[in-house]
Scaffold this active site. Sequence first.
Site: not given
Ligand code: NAD
Length: 300
Positions: A65-66, A171, A246
Site C-alpha cells: 500500500l502507499p 528500509k 516520502k
Molecule cells: P502504487 O500507488 O502504484 O500502488 C499502491 C496501490 O494501493 C494502488 O493500486 C492503490 O489503489 C492501492 N490502495 C490504496 N489504498 C488502498 C486500500 N485502502 N486498499 C487496497 N488498496 C489500496 O504504489 P507502488 O509504487 O506500488 O508502491 C507501493 C509501496 O511500495 C509504497 O509503500 C512504496 O513506498 C513502496 N515501494 C515502491 C517502490 C517503487 O519503485 N515503486 C520501490 C520500493 C518500495
Amino acid sequence: MKTVGFIGVGNMGGPMARNLLKAGIKLKAFDPAESALAAVVKAGAERVGAPADAAKGVDAVVTMLPAGPHVSDVYGGKGGVLAAVSPGTLLIDSSTIDVETARATTAKARERGLEMLDAPVSGGVGGAEAGTLTFMVGGSAEAFRRGEPLLQKMGKTIIHAGGPGNGQAAKICNNMILGISMVAVSEGFALAERLGLDAQTLFNISSKSSGQCWSMTTYCPVPGPVPTSPANRGYQPGFTAAMMAKDMKLALQASQANGATAPLCGVAASLYDLLCKSGQSGLDFSSIVLMLTGKSFPKQ
Ligand code: NAD
C-alpha cells in the site's frame, strides 16, 4: 502456502502478485483502482470487493500500500483485515511505512493471536517484475520461518532484520543513506562543471577513489558515465522523486522521534521536497542534479 489474499496491486504489488500466481499460488486480490485490479484478475487472481474478503480463508495476507495510514486502515479499520482474517493466517505488509505504525499494527495482530511481518522491499518495479526484490523483514523468528518461502517467490534476497518494525527500520536507514549520497554526488558534479572538469573525467577518477558509492557507480546522476542510469533516459524512473521525498520524510521523522542526530537527512529531505514542489515528483530522484545545476527538466 497455497492461498494468499493480496491487497494493493499497483506498480509494485501487481507484478509481485503475478509472480505468486506464476508459482501456482491461488490469489484473492483487492484494490480500489479498477485498472490495477483488472490486470491481476486477467493474470488469474480471484477478484474480491474489500480487504476483509481478501483475508478470509487464506494462508497469508500480503499488503502493498502507499503509506502508513493506508496500512492502519486496511488492517485495523472498519471492515479491515484483522476483524475478518481466519486464525493461523500469516500477515505480511510490504509497503514502506513508518516504524511506529508497523509495530502498532503487529501488536494489534498479536492481540488477536496472529503473526505479522513487516517486509518492505528494495529493487523497484523492475525487481518486482523479475522476482528479484530484496525483502528486509521484521518479526518473530517463527513468523519469518513461515513467511520466507512465500517471499522467495517474489524476491531473491530475504533478510531477517530482527523483531517487529526492524524491516521498516532497515528500509528507512538504507534510503536515508541513498538520498543523502545522491545529493552529495550531484553536488560533486555541479562543482566539477563550475571548475571546468569534465563529468566523465570526474567519474573515471571518483569511481576508483574514495568518493565511490552506489549513487556514483550504478546510478550516476549525469548522462554518459553509466549507460543504464536514468540520466540517460531523460530521468524517467527508476525511483521517483516523490518516493524519495516520502522515504526521506520517514527517516527525518524517525530521527527526530528517536533522538538520532541527522542534519544531512533534514537538508536532503528539504531538497527532494523542493524538487517535488517544482513539479518534478514523477521524474527519477537523481534529477535532483538538474535542480542543483540550474538546468531545465525534461518532459514527464
Ligand atoms: P502504487 O500507488 O502504484 O500502488 C499502491 C496501490 O494501493 C494502488 O493500486 C492503490 O489503489 C492501492 N490502495 C490504496 N489504498 C488502498 C486500500 N485502502 N486498499 C487496497 N488498496 C489500496 O504504489 P507502488 O509504487 O506500488 O508502491 C507501493 C509501496 O511500495 C509504497 O509503500 C512504496 O513506498 C513502496 N515501494 C515502491 C517502490 C517503487 O519503485 N515503486 C520501490 C520500493 C518500495
